[in-house]
Design a protein around this motif. Sequence first.
Motif, short mmCIF file in Angstrom:
data_model
loop_
_atom_site.label_atom_id
_atom_site.label_comp_id
_atom_site.label_asym_id
_atom_site.label_seq_id
_atom_site.Cartn_x
_atom_site.Cartn_y
_atom_site.Cartn_z
N UNK A 84 1.19 -1.32 -0.22
CA UNK A 84 0.07 0.01 0.10
C UNK A 84 1.05 1.35 -0.12
N UNK A 85 1.82 0.91 0.81
CA UNK A 85 2.84 2.34 0.92
C UNK A 85 3.15 2.84 -0.64
N UNK A 86 3.82 1.34 -1.17
CA UNK A 86 4.21 1.94 -2.80
C UNK A 86 3.04 2.89 -3.39
N UNK A 87 2.44 1.77 -3.53
CA UNK A 87 1.04 2.37 -5.02
C UNK A 87 0.53 3.81 -3.64
N UNK A 88 0.77 4.18 -2.29
CA UNK A 88 0.48 5.86 -1.82
C UNK A 88 1.45 6.67 -3.01
N UNK A 89 2.81 6.48 -2.67
CA UNK A 89 4.07 6.91 -3.53
C UNK A 89 3.75 7.16 -4.75
N UNK A 90 3.06 6.56 -5.76
CA UNK A 90 3.00 6.57 -6.84
C UNK A 90 1.73 7.89 -6.94
N UNK A 91 1.10 7.80 -6.29
CA UNK A 91 -0.26 9.42 -6.04
C UNK A 91 0.00 10.32 -5.69
N UNK A 92 -0.68 11.03 -6.21
CA UNK A 92 -0.27 12.84 -5.53
C UNK A 92 -1.39 12.93 -4.03
N UNK A 93 -2.14 11.94 -4.75
CA UNK A 93 -3.62 12.35 -3.48
C UNK A 93 -3.58 12.84 -2.58
N UNK A 94 -4.13 13.43 -1.71
CA UNK A 94 -4.42 12.63 0.09
C UNK A 94 -5.53 11.51 0.05
N UNK A 95 -5.53 10.89 1.31
CA UNK A 95 -6.33 9.96 1.30
C UNK A 95 -6.68 9.52 2.99
N UNK A 96 -7.85 9.01 3.01
CA UNK A 96 -8.40 8.56 4.30
C UNK A 96 -8.29 6.84 4.93
N UNK A 97 -7.62 6.70 5.63
CA UNK A 97 -8.03 5.56 6.83
C UNK A 97 -8.91 5.26 7.39
N UNK A 98 -9.89 4.68 6.51
CA UNK A 98 -11.09 3.99 7.51
C UNK A 98 -11.02 3.14 8.39
#
Length: 473
Positions: free
Chosen positions: A390-404
């Motif tokens: 998941x960390x790798x995927x987030x690094x490749x993105x620019x959006x902000x995320x919400x963890x539920x």
Amino acid sequence: MTTPHSVRSLVILAGLSLAAFPMSAQHRGTIELGAFGRYGVYDNAMGLDDAAGFGGRLGFFLSPKVVLESDGALVATKASSIDVDHKPFHVRLLGNFPFGKRMAFLFGGGWSYNSYSNGFSGSENGVGGLTGVRLNLGKRLSVRGEVLADYMFDQLSGVADPTFNYAAQVGVSLMLRGGPGDKDKDGVIDSADKCPSTPKDAKVEATGCPDADADGVADQGDRCPGTPAGRVVDAIGCTDSDGDGVVDPQDRCAGTPSGVKVDATGCPLDTDRDGVPDISDKCVNTPAGTAVDPTTGCPLDQDHDGVADPIDKCPNTPAGTSVDPATGCPVDLDGDGVADVADRCANTPAGTAVDANGCPASAPVVLEGVTFVTGSAKLTLSSQAPLDRAVTAIRARTERFVIEGHTDNAGNREANIRLSKARADVVRAYFVSKGIPATRITTVGLGPDQPVASNDTPEGRAKNRRVQLRVAP
């Protein structure tokens, strides 16, 4: 006559007589000679004022627990302002039941006799009972406190019905003859002395047996006979400073932290014998001979792609590249930045923005494989790999995320909401520790309020216990 004040006084005296501390038993043939103070409460039919007096007792121990005793007293009271001398006498069998080291509970009964003189004369017969306690102050001296009740059925003329009289007595007794013996003079009475012939001046423990290091364990059973004074020892006379179950003389790792499992030498267990104790070993079943990371106990991973070198077919994968966990090689067939092994939507059209699981960002994605210790927010070891993906995927993105964070409906709703928030916070902390900016991630705990399956089955509840990632609005 009975008054509220006299009743309170009786209760106070009785309470004082019962308040004592841990008494050695008397023996057959012991003679008890005592004196006591007394406060009597008379039946209303007698017309006598409640009053205090004094008396004495004589007892003979038929056995350590049975006493034949008699007592008598003199109480100066009044009847309608006329002085009356009351002389109560008793003969009873008394039970003497030791408890603790210095105490005995007293309970008995027998014949009761009252004689009245001065203002008026007469006598009456009846039966009486006694209950109280004895505190032994030494081999010969004891203190007694008791409450008496007398039922007089052969009563004075002019008193139509049987009467009840009560009294509280507190006094001291001298024990003569028959006291506890101590042939070897070691301070332990013979009846409790398991070593009755101990040499003079030898240190002994509670049962009278030699104890050279005075640790409370007899020398004959002491596995550590030279224990320094003041140390707390176990049943075999040894100390265990770190409380790991291995006594200090045999403990090769004397400072083991509390709660750590140890082997027979007192050192932390190392199940797979890789040189890393289980308490620090994140891979406790590493095959024999495998080179491991000395800080984690896991097989070495030179390219840090999460795949151990022995099975990594691409050992030089660039840092941060998503890889197939079975081979260690990058895999991403639909080119969405999420490796196929972690991609829940493997055929996403080109150019579509996706979340950490490779699905369109508008839908929340369950972080499959991310689990916690039951009832807590502590991640299991198996959660590391899916979180790293998941960390790798987030690094490749620019959006902000919400963890539920979500739970099933078992237990208290408010507690579940707090637990789900705590679990979401732990996942966020993991992401931040891996270099994801904290400003890109927020968390929310929704507890049991948004189930994705029925909570009526174990399978459904398992699906509802989840952590989801969604693109922040």
